[in-house]
Write a protein that holds these residues in place. Structure first.
Motif, PDB file in Angstrom:
ATOM      1  N   ASP A  81      -6.725  -6.665  -5.986  1.00 46.31           N
ATOM      2  CA  ASP A  81      -7.539  -7.296  -7.075  1.00 46.31           C
ATOM      3  C   ASP A  81      -7.356  -6.969  -8.396  1.00 46.31           C
ATOM      4  OD1 ASP A  81      -8.448  -4.976  -6.193  1.00 46.31           O
ATOM      5  OD2 ASP A  81     -10.413  -5.534  -6.942  1.00 46.31           O
ATOM      6  N   ARG A  82      -6.814  -5.805  -8.819  1.00 45.22           N
ATOM      7  CA  ARG A  82      -6.361  -5.369  -9.790  1.00 45.22           C
ATOM      8  C   ARG A  82      -5.034  -5.971 -10.506  1.00 45.22           C
ATOM      9  NH1 ARG A  82      -7.309  -3.754 -14.877  1.00 45.22           N
ATOM     10  NH2 ARG A  82      -5.810  -2.317 -15.592  1.00 45.22           N
ATOM     11  N   ILE A  83      -4.276  -6.472  -9.354  1.00 40.65           N
ATOM     12  CA  ILE A  83      -3.118  -7.240  -9.756  1.00 40.65           C
ATOM     13  C   ILE A  83      -3.685  -8.749 -10.177  1.00 40.65           C
ATOM     14  CG2 ILE A  83      -1.056  -8.528  -8.885  1.00 40.65           C
ATOM     15  CD1 ILE A  83      -0.748  -5.816  -7.199  1.00 40.65           C
ATOM     16  N   ALA A  84      -4.516  -9.151  -9.588  1.00 39.98           N
ATOM     17  CA  ALA A  84      -5.133 -10.488  -9.899  1.00 39.98           C
ATOM     18  C   ALA A  84      -5.754 -10.405 -11.306  1.00 39.98           C
ATOM     19  CB  ALA A  84      -6.089 -10.958  -8.868  1.00 39.98           C
ATOM     20  N   LEU A 130       3.221 -10.368   1.061  1.00 37.12           N
ATOM     21  CA  LEU A 130       4.039  -9.942  -0.198  1.00 37.12           C
ATOM     22  C   LEU A 130       3.212  -8.969  -1.099  1.00 37.12           C
ATOM     23  CD1 LEU A 130       6.921 -10.113  -0.858  1.00 37.12           C
ATOM     24  CD2 LEU A 130       6.630 -12.075  -2.075  1.00 37.12           C
ATOM     25  N   LEU A 131       1.830  -9.678  -1.513  1.00 38.95           N
ATOM     26  CA  LEU A 131       1.163  -8.918  -2.475  1.00 38.95           C
ATOM     27  C   LEU A 131       0.744  -7.570  -2.022  1.00 38.95           C
ATOM     28  CD1 LEU A 131      -0.826  -8.997  -4.732  1.00 38.95           C
ATOM     29  CD2 LEU A 131      -2.522  -9.913  -3.391  1.00 38.95           C
ATOM     30  N   LEU A 132       0.426  -7.525  -0.736  1.00 38.30           N
ATOM     31  CA  LEU A 132       0.188  -6.164  -0.175  1.00 38.30           C
ATOM     32  C   LEU A 132       1.217  -5.329  -0.320  1.00 38.30           C
ATOM     33  CD1 LEU A 132      -2.219  -7.554   2.858  1.00 38.30           C
ATOM     34  CD2 LEU A 132      -2.943  -6.569   0.652  1.00 38.30           C
ATOM     35  N   ILE A 133       2.412  -5.440  -0.085  1.00 39.71           N
ATOM     36  CA  ILE A 133       3.567  -4.716   0.150  1.00 39.71           C
ATOM     37  C   ILE A 133       3.579  -4.167  -1.327  1.00 39.71           C
ATOM     38  CG2 ILE A 133       5.990  -4.473   0.311  1.00 39.71           C
ATOM     39  CD1 ILE A 133       5.843  -6.483   2.532  1.00 39.71           C
ATOM     40  N   PHE A 134       3.730  -5.320  -2.286  1.00 39.69           N
ATOM     41  CA  PHE A 134       3.916  -4.952  -3.561  1.00 39.69           C
ATOM     42  C   PHE A 134       2.831  -3.959  -4.180  1.00 39.69           C
ATOM     43  CE2 PHE A 134       3.087  -5.850  -8.161  1.00 39.69           C
ATOM     44  CZ  PHE A 134       4.193  -5.231  -8.807  1.00 39.69           C
ATOM     45  N   ALA A 135       1.360  -4.313  -3.729  1.00 38.67           N
ATOM     46  CA  ALA A 135       0.476  -3.496  -4.262  1.00 38.67           C
ATOM     47  C   ALA A 135       0.559  -2.042  -3.779  1.00 38.67           C
ATOM     48  CB  ALA A 135      -0.923  -4.042  -4.020  1.00 38.67           C
ATOM     49  N   GLU A 136       0.828  -1.795  -2.518  1.00 38.84           N
ATOM     50  CA  GLU A 136       1.000  -0.435  -1.994  1.00 38.84           C
ATOM     51  C   GLU A 136       2.298   0.242  -2.739  1.00 38.84           C
ATOM     52  OE1 GLU A 136       2.358   1.502   2.083  1.00 38.84           O
ATOM     53  OE2 GLU A 136       1.094  -0.184   2.291  1.00 38.84           O
ATOM     54  N   GLU A 137       3.383  -0.397  -3.009  1.00 38.67           N
ATOM     55  CA  GLU A 137       4.412   0.284  -3.646  1.00 38.67           C
ATOM     56  C   GLU A 137       3.962   0.529  -5.326  1.00 38.67           C
ATOM     57  OE1 GLU A 137       8.120  -1.970  -4.234  1.00 38.67           O
ATOM     58  OE2 GLU A 137       8.209  -1.782  -1.998  1.00 38.67           O
ATOM     59  N   GLN A 138       3.225  -0.056  -5.786  1.00 36.99           N
ATOM     60  CA  GLN A 138       2.469   0.067  -6.965  1.00 36.99           C
ATOM     61  C   GLN A 138       1.290   0.995  -7.089  1.00 36.99           C
ATOM     62  OE1 GLN A 138       3.992  -1.261 -10.242  1.00 36.99           O
ATOM     63  NE2 GLN A 138       5.564  -1.417  -8.559  1.00 36.99           N
ATOM     64  N   GLN A 139       0.964   1.442  -6.002  1.00 39.60           N
ATOM     65  CA  GLN A 139      -0.485   2.209  -5.856  1.00 39.60           C
ATOM     66  C   GLN A 139      -1.386   1.488  -6.585  1.00 39.60           C
ATOM     67  OE1 GLN A 139       1.000   6.326  -6.820  1.00 39.60           O
ATOM     68  NE2 GLN A 139       2.071   6.283  -4.942  1.00 39.60           N
ATOM     69  N   LEU A 168       3.746  -4.927 -15.530  1.00 39.29           N
ATOM     70  CA  LEU A 168       3.355  -5.263 -13.830  1.00 39.29           C
ATOM     71  C   LEU A 168       4.406  -6.405 -13.545  1.00 39.29           C
ATOM     72  CD1 LEU A 168       1.506  -4.519 -11.552  1.00 39.29           C
ATOM     73  CD2 LEU A 168       0.063  -6.568 -12.280  1.00 39.29           C
ATOM     74  N   ALA A 169       4.330  -7.516 -14.398  1.00 37.58           N
ATOM     75  CA  ALA A 169       5.172  -8.756 -13.914  1.00 37.58           C
ATOM     76  C   ALA A 169       6.524  -8.264 -13.938  1.00 37.58           C
ATOM     77  CB  ALA A 169       5.002  -9.780 -14.868  1.00 37.58           C
ATOM     78  N   LEU A 170       6.961  -7.401 -14.610  1.00 37.31           N
ATOM     79  CA  LEU A 170       8.370  -6.889 -14.759  1.00 37.31           C
ATOM     80  C   LEU A 170       8.747  -6.230 -13.593  1.00 37.31           C
ATOM     81  CD1 LEU A 170       8.841  -6.416 -18.583  1.00 37.31           C
ATOM     82  CD2 LEU A 170      10.224  -8.046 -17.089  1.00 37.31           C
ATOM     83  N   ASN A 171       7.734  -5.258 -13.438  1.00 34.06           N
ATOM     84  CA  ASN A 171       7.901  -4.367 -11.934  1.00 34.06           C
ATOM     85  C   ASN A 171       7.874  -5.418 -10.878  1.00 34.06           C
ATOM     86  OD1 ASN A 171       7.824  -2.268 -13.266  1.00 34.06           O
ATOM     87  ND2 ASN A 171       5.872  -1.828 -13.086  1.00 34.06           N
ATOM     88  N   ALA A 172       7.090  -6.530 -10.803  1.00 36.86           N
ATOM     89  CA  ALA A 172       7.073  -7.482  -9.653  1.00 36.86           C
ATOM     90  C   ALA A 172       8.545  -8.221  -9.578  1.00 36.86           C
ATOM     91  CB  ALA A 172       5.975  -8.433  -9.928  1.00 36.86           C
ATOM     92  N   LEU A 173       9.110  -8.598 -10.673  1.00 37.87           N
ATOM     93  CA  LEU A 173      10.286  -9.276 -10.603  1.00 37.87           C
ATOM     94  C   LEU A 173      11.271  -8.366 -10.168  1.00 37.87           C
ATOM     95  CD1 LEU A 173      11.977 -11.631 -11.408  1.00 37.87           C
ATOM     96  CD2 LEU A 173      12.086 -10.845 -13.931  1.00 37.87           C
ATOM     97  N   GLY A 174      11.343  -7.083 -10.592  1.00 38.00           N
ATOM     98  CA  GLY A 174      12.151  -6.036  -9.771  1.00 38.00           C
ATOM     99  C   GLY A 174      11.876  -5.763  -8.389  1.00 38.00           C
ATOM    100  N   PHE A 175      10.569  -6.042  -8.027  1.00 33.80           N
ATOM    101  CA  PHE A 175      10.314  -5.904  -6.560  1.00 33.80           C
ATOM    102  C   PHE A 175      11.052  -7.099  -5.700  1.00 33.80           C
ATOM    103  CE2 PHE A 175       7.195  -7.619  -3.491  1.00 33.80           C
ATOM    104  CZ  PHE A 175       7.140  -6.549  -2.598  1.00 33.80           C
ATOM    105  N   LEU A 176      11.096  -8.354  -6.365  1.00 29.88           N
ATOM    106  CA  LEU A 176      11.479  -9.336  -5.843  1.00 29.88           C
ATOM    107  C   LEU A 176      12.924  -9.316  -5.737  1.00 29.88           C
ATOM    108  CD1 LEU A 176       9.433 -12.139  -7.534  1.00 29.88           C
ATOM    109  CD2 LEU A 176       9.114 -11.411  -5.049  1.00 29.88           C
ATOM    110  N   ALA A 177      13.532  -8.812  -6.666  1.00 29.53           N
ATOM    111  CA  ALA A 177      15.260  -8.689  -7.014  1.00 29.53           C
ATOM    112  C   ALA A 177      15.758  -7.563  -6.150  1.00 29.53           C
ATOM    113  CB  ALA A 177      15.563  -8.305  -8.315  1.00 29.53           C
TER     114      ALA A 177
END
Length: 96
Positions: free
Chosen positions: A80-83, A67-76, A15-24
């Protein structure tokens, strides 16, 4: 008896690697992360496999609700699951 959890540190790392890709994927997002973390791109590359750094990437998203909400939507995935997954990596804050 506590319910068995289906998450593990590896799931959190992915998940964190996906988040890093999302940021990048967005230069402004990546630049903001680098500025706040005090890192350059070489430091990010060098740290990308470290669980504590990956936790910090998720912390960055958790600290910015939009930012969290955008990422969460992209990850479906629910925010709270991310947290919850964040807690599987070193350095998790207790208030997330």
């Amino acid at each position: 008896m506590r319910p068995k959890t289906t998450s593990n540190p590896e799931e959190a790392e992915v998940l964190a690697l996906n988040a890093l890709g999302f940021l990048a994927a967005e230069p402004d997002r990546l630049q903001r992360f680098m500025d706040l973390a005090g890192l350059d791109i070489q430091a990010i590359r060098a740290s990308a496999a470290e669980p504590a750094f990956l936790g910090a990437v998720i912390d960055h998203l958790l600290a910015d609700e939009s930012l969290l909400l955008i990422f969460a939507e992209e990850q479906q995935m629910r925010p709270d699951r991310i947290a919850s997954l964040r807690r599987k990596l070193p350095g998790a804050a207790l208030d997330f």
